[in-house]
Enzyme design. Structure first.
Site, PDB file in Angstrom:
ATOM      1  N   HIS A   1       0.819  -1.224   0.000  1.00  0.00           N
ATOM      2  CA  HIS A   1       0.000   0.000   0.000  1.00  0.00           C
ATOM      3  C   HIS A   1       0.854   1.277   0.000  1.00  0.00           C
ATOM      4  CE1 HIS A   1      -3.368  -2.599   0.615  1.00  0.00           C
ATOM      5  NE2 HIS A   1      -3.129  -2.839   1.885  1.00  0.00           N
TER       6      HIS A   1
ATOM      7  N   HIS B   1      -5.247   0.324   7.510  1.00  0.00           N
ATOM      8  CA  HIS B   1      -5.025  -0.210   6.164  1.00  0.00           C
ATOM      9  C   HIS B   1      -3.701  -0.949   6.025  1.00  0.00           C
ATOM     10  CE1 HIS B   1      -6.131  -0.650   2.048  1.00  0.00           C
ATOM     11  NE2 HIS B   1      -5.194   0.141   1.548  1.00  0.00           N
ATOM     12  N   VAL B   2      -2.610  -0.358   6.440  1.00  0.00           N
ATOM     13  CA  VAL B   2      -1.311  -1.029   6.412  1.00  0.00           C
ATOM     14  C   VAL B   2      -1.199  -1.844   7.699  1.00  0.00           C
ATOM     15  CG1 VAL B   2       1.182  -0.680   6.515  1.00  0.00           C
ATOM     16  CG2 VAL B   2      -0.224   0.708   4.967  1.00  0.00           C
TER      17      VAL B   2
END
Ligand SMILES: [Fe+2]
Length: 707
Positions: free
Chosen positions: A546, A573-574
């Protein structure tokens, strides 16, 4: 344990810009996706943070674990109890959501969800009778539940959107009796509207039908009909008092209804969150001016008067949770926050418990499953499948492990979009279970949002339909896109964004954010010094996966962050942890926020352990570590500085691949302390501790630890 590098650079060299000076920085062009970054007016901008620290993944740990089975005790449906009617299932999936200004929305689910053919479920939905009224009984002890609250309904009004709001209905949600399932489509961020000043709340309770018309071939038909989602607002201070423990149960009484709902939940409790310090101060000023004319008004004003400082305030943060053993470990550690001691390395004794928990997206990962519950086939393009019973299972897990006892607020991640195959009805599960509209009501109001007390509070003024008296404020929830919200809690404003909604010039999100970040100077300088933004995908991450994924969002919105003086950005997200120095436009700067990535609450997709700069990779192979730019990624091409680094980027202060959660303790108007609570394989350790400074100490923002 905590890091204390105690390095400082040109500490207090210059005062921060006043809000007026910051506002004088020229705005970006109205149509540019690459607006100019405002020049940092602080003389200490040449300062550089100390070298970053990388804690490599310890291979004696596991990089993750699989989702718990639906048969797990934490995830499985409660057994029907004996009682009247065909099935007397108690309310389940109980949670408490943070609403506006000290209020909460209590939510739960009744009735049985169903999986089957869409046509059959549609008939079942249209034939279903609404359950009995949604009721919360509450009081000051488990034995004294002497007050009732019912679901918000037509008499309540959601404040109008200054952007020209749509009606209050949330796309694709169905009121009792079926209603109109026609959706408006899109990402929930469509533009336009009538500009009506106010809108009714969606009918309560509601259920929804999730259908998968485009990918049935070969997979059978497995659409989903939810149970009834109930949401009841408790206002502050008229119904609950900040800081006091509230005992409650939910349901509709002992009678079971025909749909399978009924009875009461067990008694749970939560501590009522702080009100907005700005709203409380404004009420105190109004009282001093003689604004309270009668005895009732005097009493209300007295109740609103702050009895003590809004500090300290503790908030907790998690991201990318899922339903694994690591997820449950994270939630148990969040619940332990503020209880001191315990295992070695736990948070210091004497810290306050968290007042609220913020979730930065990717809640369930139901879209990792096919509609029949089997594993997703990610090679089948266009399959927008999810297995919705996973949402119910997740709801039971989080209810048992904290969401029923700690007010929560959530933003959406990519796994929460859940387009349904027609490309619309996005976020249907999320918006059904997290009642954004009700949470956006001005909970301090004794009647409707439109009668909220006049004040300069960002919250109360923004939630008033008479927003023209405070044109700089945002509504608590965008009615055009209810995934966007503002929470004013104590001395902090927390703004929730949506990485997956448009952010270009003229978009709903950008126009709304402009208002959400614009706190009146007198409010920022006195009662609401701290400004926090949540978004799912991080702008600053040095992990390979990402990497620079949302560079265009950064290019479009980051200048607004600089002008507003955002202090902290928390992202997910990460699937790893990382904290930056204050950073702006890819360079360390006292005029940018600290960005923190916590996308590792425990989900089954495993930790990310490799870095874009090739850290830990033999020198000869490092050049190949940097991910390729996406084809046509204009924003990445235009970004200043290098795209690839050969060592930890200068703005990356601390990074370690680990599961865990974060806490942010606001200690004063000048200092907050961030802690990363690692729970790798269940071990509870504070592995990163960082002082975030602002106000007169902004230029000391590069002090790491400082203790
Ligand atoms: Fe994500």
């Amino acid at each position: 344990m905590a890091l204390s590098l105690s390095l400082s650079f040109k500490k207090n060299q210059a005062p921060p810009p006043s809000p007026a000076a910051a506002a004088a920085i020229p705005d970006d062009g109205p149509n540019s996706l690459y607006p100019p970054m405002p020049a940092c007016p602080l003389a200490c901008d040449a300062a550089r943070p100390p070298p970053g620290l990388t804690v490599p993944f310890d291979t004696k740990h596991a990089t993750g674990s699989d989702d718990l089975p639906l048969s797990d005790a934490l995830l499985s449906a409660p057994s029907p109890s004996a009682g009247p009617g065909p099935r007397a299932a108690a309310p389940e999936q109980v949670k408490v959501q943070l609403a506006v200004d000290g209020g909460v929305v209590v939510s739960w689910v009744t009735g049985e969800a169903a999986v089957g053919r869409a046509s059959g479920l549609r008939r079942q939905l249209e034939a279903s009778k609404p359950p009995p009224p949604s009721v919360v009984q509450f009081g000051s002890s488990p034995e004294t539940l002497d007050r009732d609250a019912t679901a918000p309904s037509d008499p309540l009004v959601v404040p109008g959107s200054p952007d020209g709001g749509a009606d209050g209905a949330v796309d694709g949600l169905l009121p009792p009796g079926g209603g109109n399932s026609k959706t408006k489509g899109g990402s929930g961020s469509g533009g336009g509207g009538s500009g009506r000043p106010s809108s009714p709340l969606p009918p309560q309770p509601r259920r929804y039908l999730q259908s998968y018309p485009s990918h049935q071939a070969g997979r059978g038909t497995h659409s989903y009909l939810s149970g009834w989602n109930h949401h009841v607002l408790l206002r502050s201070p008229s119904q609950i008092t900040p800081g006091e423990r509230v005992y409650y149960r939910v349901g509709s009484g002992p009678e079971a209804d025909e749909e399978g709902g009924g009875g009461w939940s067990e008694v749970r409790s939560f501590v009522a969150p702080p009100r907005s310090a700005a709203a409380v101060a404004a009420e105190a000023r109004a009282r001093a001016r003689g604004g309270a004319k009668d005895q009732k008004g005097e009493a209300a004003a007295a109740a609103a008067t702050p009895s003590s400082s809004p500090f300290p305030l503790m908030l907790s943060f998690i991201g990318d949770l899922g339903t694994t053993e690591n997820s449950t470990s994270t939630l148990r550690h969040v619940a332990a926050t503020g209880k001191g001691g315990g295992e070695a390395g736990a948070e210091p004794d004497g810290e306050p418990p968290s007042a609220a928990l913020f979730v930065v997206g990717d809640l369930v990962y139901a879209d990792n499953y096919a509609p029949d519950g089997g594993p997703r086939d990610f090679t089948r393009r266009g399959e927008n499948a999810t297995f919705q019973p996973r949402w119910d299972a997740w709801g039971r897990m989080v209810s048992a492990l904290g969401f029923a006892e700690l007010p929560v607020a959530a933003i959406v991640g990519n796994h929460d979009v859940e387009a349904d195959g027609e490309g619309n009805r996005a976020y249907k599960s999320f918006l059904s279970r997290f009642e954004q509209a009700a949470a956006g009501i001005d909970a301090s109001s004794s009647s409707t949002a439109s009668s909220s007390p006049a004040s300069s509070s960002p919250a109360s003024s923004s939630s008033s339909s008479s927003s023209s008296s405070s044109p700089s404020a945002a509504p608590p929830v965008s009615l055009e896109d209810p995934t966007l919200w503002v929470k004013d809690i104590g001395p902090a404003r927390v703004v929730g964004l949506n990485t997956y909604a448009p952010y270009h010039p003229g978009s709903t999100q950008k126009r709304w954010l402009e208002r959400a970040l614009r706190i009146p100077p007198e409010v920022r300088n006195s009662t609401t010094p701290w400004l926090v933004v949540l978004m799912h995908a991080p702008w600053y991450t040095s992990y390979a996966t990402h990497y620079r994924e949302v560079e265009c969002m950064r290019a479009s919105l980051e200048p607004m962050f600089a002008r507003a003086g955002v202090d902290v950005v928390v992202s997910g997200h990460v699937h790893a942890y990382e904290r930056t120095s204050r950073v702006l436009d890819h360079s360390p700067s006292p005029c940018g926020p600290v960005h923190i990535t916590i996308g590792d609450g425990g989900n089954a997709e495993r930790l990310y352990t490799t870095f874009a700069d090739g850290w830990g990779v033999p020198e000869a192979k490092r050049a190949r570590a940097c991910p390729s730019k996406r084809s046509g990624d204009e924003c990445a091409a235009k970004a200043p500085g290098p795209y690839c680094y050969s060592e930890q980027p200068p703005w990356s202060a601390f990074r370690e691949p680990s599961f865990g959660h974060g806490t942010l303790a606001f200690e004063s108007a000048e200092k907050a302390t961030w802690r990363w609570h690692r729970n790798q394989d269940g071990e509870r350790v504070v592995s990163d501790e960082f002082a975030i400074l602002r106000g007169a100490a902004t230029c000391a923002g590069f002090v790491d630890g400082g203790e």
